[in-house]
Write an enzyme that holds these catalytic residues in place. Structure first.
Site, short mmCIF file in Angstrom:
data_model
loop_
_atom_site.label_atom_id
_atom_site.label_comp_id
_atom_site.label_asym_id
_atom_site.label_seq_id
_atom_site.Cartn_x
_atom_site.Cartn_y
_atom_site.Cartn_z
N GLN A 169 0.85 -1.33 -0.02
CA GLN A 169 -0.06 -0.03 -0.04
C GLN A 169 0.92 1.36 0.03
OE1 GLN A 169 -3.18 1.00 0.03
NE2 GLN A 169 -2.45 3.11 0.11
N GLN A 171 0.13 4.73 -1.06
CA GLN A 171 -0.55 5.90 -0.75
C GLN A 171 -0.37 6.20 0.82
OE1 GLN A 171 -4.35 6.80 -1.82
NE2 GLN A 171 -3.89 8.94 -2.19
N GLY A 297 -10.81 0.56 2.18
CA GLY A 297 -11.83 0.04 1.68
C GLY A 297 -11.52 -0.17 0.16
N GLY A 298 -11.01 0.54 -0.56
CA GLY A 298 -10.25 0.21 -1.92
C GLY A 298 -8.95 1.21 -2.01
N GLU A 300 -7.04 2.79 -5.57
CA GLU A 300 -6.93 2.98 -6.93
C GLU A 300 -5.77 2.53 -7.61
OE1 GLU A 300 -7.22 5.14 -4.58
OE2 GLU A 300 -6.17 7.04 -5.31
N ASN A 301 -5.13 1.32 -7.30
CA ASN A 301 -3.82 1.25 -8.12
C ASN A 301 -4.29 0.92 -9.61
OD1 ASN A 301 -2.03 1.21 -5.70
ND2 ASN A 301 -3.23 -1.01 -5.30
N HIS A 324 -16.17 4.28 -6.99
CA HIS A 324 -14.84 5.20 -6.58
C HIS A 324 -13.79 4.94 -7.24
CE1 HIS A 324 -13.53 8.00 -3.27
NE2 HIS A 324 -12.21 7.33 -3.51
N GLU A 325 -13.26 3.67 -6.60
CA GLU A 325 -11.90 3.43 -7.22
C GLU A 325 -11.59 3.58 -8.73
OE1 GLU A 325 -10.02 3.64 -4.77
OE2 GLU A 325 -11.30 2.97 -3.23
N HIS A 328 -11.05 7.15 -9.90
CA HIS A 328 -9.77 7.56 -9.75
C HIS A 328 -8.99 7.42 -11.10
CE1 HIS A 328 -9.30 8.87 -5.79
NE2 HIS A 328 -9.72 7.76 -5.15
N GLU A 347 -9.44 13.26 -4.23
CA GLU A 347 -10.75 12.55 -3.60
C GLU A 347 -12.06 13.29 -3.66
OE1 GLU A 347 -10.71 9.70 -2.81
OE2 GLU A 347 -8.46 9.27 -2.66
N ASP A 402 -1.39 11.93 6.32
CA ASP A 402 -2.32 11.22 6.88
C ASP A 402 -3.33 12.12 7.64
OD1 ASP A 402 -3.73 8.47 6.56
OD2 ASP A 402 -2.95 7.92 8.42
N TYR A 410 -12.78 14.50 0.62
CA TYR A 410 -13.93 13.63 0.03
C TYR A 410 -15.31 14.48 -0.25
CZ TYR A 410 -10.88 9.48 0.74
OH TYR A 410 -9.93 8.64 0.76
N ARG A 583 -9.96 -3.11 8.46
CA ARG A 583 -10.34 -2.05 7.67
C ARG A 583 -10.40 -0.74 8.70
NH1 ARG A 583 -15.59 -1.13 3.66
NH2 ARG A 583 -15.17 0.94 3.13
N LYS A 585 -11.41 2.25 8.72
CA LYS A 585 -12.90 2.92 8.73
C LYS A 585 -13.82 2.36 9.79
CE LYS A 585 -17.09 3.62 6.06
NZ LYS A 585 -17.71 3.14 4.99
N1 BES Z 1 -6.96 6.60 -2.53
C1 BES Z 1 -7.99 6.02 -1.35
C2 BES Z 1 -7.48 5.52 -0.27
C3 BES Z 1 -6.29 6.11 0.67
C4 BES Z 1 -6.38 7.46 0.78
C5 BES Z 1 -5.05 5.47 1.04
C6 BES Z 1 -5.45 8.11 1.44
C7 BES Z 1 -4.14 6.00 1.52
C8 BES Z 1 -4.19 7.42 1.70
C9 BES Z 1 -9.14 5.47 -1.87
O1 BES Z 1 -9.65 5.72 -3.23
C10 BES Z 1 -10.15 5.74 -0.93
O2 BES Z 1 -10.38 6.69 -0.78
N2 BES Z 1 -10.88 4.55 -0.30
C11 BES Z 1 -12.01 4.64 0.71
C12 BES Z 1 -13.25 4.26 -0.03
C13 BES Z 1 -14.11 5.25 -0.75
C14 BES Z 1 -15.59 4.52 -1.33
C15 BES Z 1 -14.44 6.43 0.11
C16 BES Z 1 -11.96 3.85 1.75
O3 BES Z 1 -10.84 3.18 1.75
O4 BES Z 1 -12.46 4.19 2.63
ZN ZN Z 2 -10.46 7.65 -3.13
#
Ligand code: BES
Ligand code: ZN
Length: 629
Positions: A169, A171, A297-298, A300-301, A324-325, A328, A347, A402, A410, A583, A585
């Site tokens: 990972q 990012q 959650g995801g 976007e590689n 979402h992904e 990206h 985002e 972070d 977002y 996860r 979140k």
């Molecule tokens: N690129 C992000 C994940 C991310 C952001 C990783 C910042 C590291 C640093 C990814 O596209 C994302 O936003 N994922 C969300 C899901 C989305 C549906 C809002 C997530 O993982 O919750």
């Molecule tokens: Zn995102």
């Protein structure tokens, strides 16, 4: 002039002006450096890198790595091809925790290198002294077992329980923990790789998959220039199932069939996005379903979105994450935030496009529900945030990227774009967006570059349909602006009616919930009164079987309420959930609720001590603070 002096000048100029780009230098090398820096495209100053891409800039990476699951390390070489802007400048890379064995030129002769002082967030600069003719160097290195970008999972953490698993990972600034490179989103690179993996495992990357060569190694090639945070690798017992001629799903064998069925609408999503925003420029779009330890959650590689298995609800109710992904592929991967201050460009645009895709494929009602739910989340989170962090163009000086991660980039970002859509009308705004992606394709841009483009291409060209917009206020004012668009959902209004009935004593079994979909249940659960008695919680559980829900969003929202109300009927599920799911979140609200519950801190600490070794560094970073580890 020594590069560190130049760097000091760059920093000073950042402090003195808000100019996004720096192509300035002074002292003896001024003339040549100046001219060269100006002839190259100006690179915005990224405070989260040690690299000096204005002087010597990486263009291509070639990785040759062997994966060792017994030591949880990768080792081998990274060959970097670079462009020399200042012929006297060394090559400065980012590195964090890497063991650098040696650095050689392409003819095999050694090059001097030094690792500078380690910085907590940024790692250490790796400075390589170059000879005049050098255009590439080979770094021999190994990763540390605790490299933050890499999570090495034990077999027990996978679906089969039989084979280990690795994923990376990158990012935001973790790529430097597994690849020595200029780890800044403004420094785009093409790459290729060969990966040596155990015979029973399959390696996949965010690139064209060239398959296993005669030497048994997996080959990969990414021909488009991408920011380094999008270089990604996974390795495990993986199988593939196609969805269309350009989309498909990778997952563990026992998961792949269900995953494919759940994600079967992916091709329709790609087609919808193309219709709105122009061609999908990456060839294939595949998804990799990871084990539940994946902290996001995801992710976007490019060509291969990484996703948590917690989106597999069985009824496609959580596939907005795929939209979402996929989004990206335009906002983020095609047009990239140049620095982490500009994260909202990635985002906010992506959430806006995600919602447009969802509207096309799943309709307005579903999208309105998702908009109402996410706006409520934004408002709730902002209520507990410092004003300075409630702005889109956030100041990250001295902080980790972070720290800028919240619903603000977002949801507030998406609301800004919806406001523009409202003012200029959908057809004009769609044309604007398409042009924005075409004009900036495969570039990394700053917020200032975006606002210039917005001014020139939309505001100055078209009369607003309604009243004017204060762009500056949208980017720099904390909180929600009064002109932020609102959404309404009749389906969620119905939930509110039942919640009101519940509050005045209506029995759970008598509530009118027939036909409710996931988003309605989420509205219901998040708005349950905090002071429900354990008996009423039990009654709800009996009526709706929340504790055993296979939908992780529903389960998590329910478990949070259970902790808050002191209902113990879901204790075992809670324990299983936090042991299995990594996860962030989900874990963040659950541990927060535990810590805040009467006598909950002890319980939180005990659970966390057991579960922590299973969590990714990203989740641990957040949870350590909450639990006080
Ligand atoms: N690129 C992000 C994940 C991310 C952001 C990783 C910042 C590291 C640093 C990814 O596209 C994302 O936003 N994922 C969300 C899901 C989305 C549906 C809002 C997530 O993982 O919750
Ligand atoms: Zn995102």
């Amino acid at each position: 002039m020594h590069p560190s002096n130049l760097r000091a000048i760059l920093w000073t100029s950042l402090l003195l002006s808000t100019a996004a780009c720096v192509a300035d230098s002074s002292g003896p090398k001024r003339d040549s450096a100046d001219r060269k820096a100006q002839s190259a495209r100006m690179i915005p100053l990224d405070m989260h890198t040690h690299a000096q891409p204005n002087l010597c800039r990486v263009r291509h990476l070639s990785l040759a790595l062997a994966l060792d699951f017994t030591t949880s390390t990768a080792s081998g070489t990274c060959t970097l091809t670079f462009e020399r802007i200042d012929p006297d400048a060394p090559l400065v890379l980012d590195s964090k925790g890497l063991r650098i064995e040696r650095v050689v030129a392409v003819d095999g002769s050694a090059r001097a290198f030094s690792l500078g002082q380690e910085h907590d967030n940024l790692g250490a600069p790796l400075t390589i002294e170059l000879q005049p003719k050098d255009r590439a160097v080979v770094v021999h290195y190994a990763t540390a077992p605790g490299a933050e970008a890499m999570q090495w999972l034990a077999p027990e953490q996978t679906a089969s329980g039989k084979a280990p698993f690795l994923f990376t990972q990158g990012q935001a600034i973790l790529t430097r923990t597994w690849i020595p490179t200029q780890d800044s989103p403004g420094v785009r690179v093409t790459y290729d790789a060969t990966i040596e993996a155990p015979a029973n495992l399959t390696a996949v990357m965010s690139a064209e998959q060239l398959g296993r060569g005669p030497d048994g190694r997996f080959g990969f090639r990414m021909r488009e220039a991408i920011p380094p945070y999008l270089i990604a690798l996974a390795c495990g017992d993986l199988e593939f199932q196609g969805i269309s001629n350009r989309a498909g799903v990778w997952a563990e064998p026992s998961v792949v069939r269900d995953a494919r069925d759940e994600l079967v609408d992916t091709e329709r999503m790609i087609a919808a996005a193309e219709k709105l925003f122009g061609p999908y420029r990456w060839g294939r779009y595949d998804l990799l379903i990871l084990p539940p330890a994946f902290p996001y959650g995801g992710m976007e590689n490019p060509r291969l979105t990484f996703a948590t298995p917690t989106i597999l609800a069985g009824d496609k109710s959580l596939v907005a994450l795929v939209a979402h992904e996929l989004a990206h592929s335009w906002s983020g991967n095609l047009v990239t935030n140049a620095t982490w201050r500009d994260f909202w460009l990635n985002e906010g645009f992506t959430v806006y496009i995600e919602q447009r895709i969802m509207e096309e494929v799943f309709g307005v009602e579903r999208t309105s529900m998702e908009q109402v739910l996410s706006r409520a989340e934004l408002e709730q989170e902002m209520a507990g945030m410092q004003p300075k962090d409630q702005v889109l163009h956030i100041d990250l000086a001295g902080r980790h990227p972070d720290d800028g991660f919240s619903q603000v980039p977002y949801e507030k970002g998406a609301l800004f774009l919806r406001r523009l859509e409202q003012i200029y009308g959908r057809p004009a705004f769609d044309r604007f967006l398409r042009n924005y992606f075409d004009r900036h394709a495969f570039q990394s841009i700053t917020t200032e570059e975006f606002t210039h483009h917005l001014q020139a291409e939309l505001i100055d060209r078209l009369p607003a349909l309604g009243e004017k917009l204060d762009v500056h206020a949208w980017l720099t004012t904390p909180g929600l602006l009064p002109d932020a668009p609102t959404s309404r959902s009749a389906l969620l209004d119905r939930v509110d009616t039942e919640l009101a009935a519940l509050r005045v004593g209506q029995a759970a079994g008598k509530l009118e919930t027939k036909g409710w979909v996931t988003q309605q249940w989420l509205r219901f659960l998040t708005n349950l009164p905090r002071d429900l008695s354990a008996q009423r919680m039990a009654e709800l559980d009996e009526a709706f079987q929340f504790t055993t829900s296979g939908n992780c969003e529903i389960a998590c929202a329910w478990l949070e309420k259970c902790i808050q109300t002191g209902y113990s009927g879901a204790d075992q599920r809670l324990e299983e959930f936090v042991m299995q799911v990594g996860r962030r979140k989900f874990l963040k609200p659950l541990y927060t609720a535990l810590v805040q519950a009467p006598n909950g801190l002890e319980r939180a600490k005990a659970l966390y001590a057991r579960a922590r070794p299973r969590y990714h560094a990203v989740s641990r970073g957040t949870l350590d603070k909450i639990v006080g580890f």
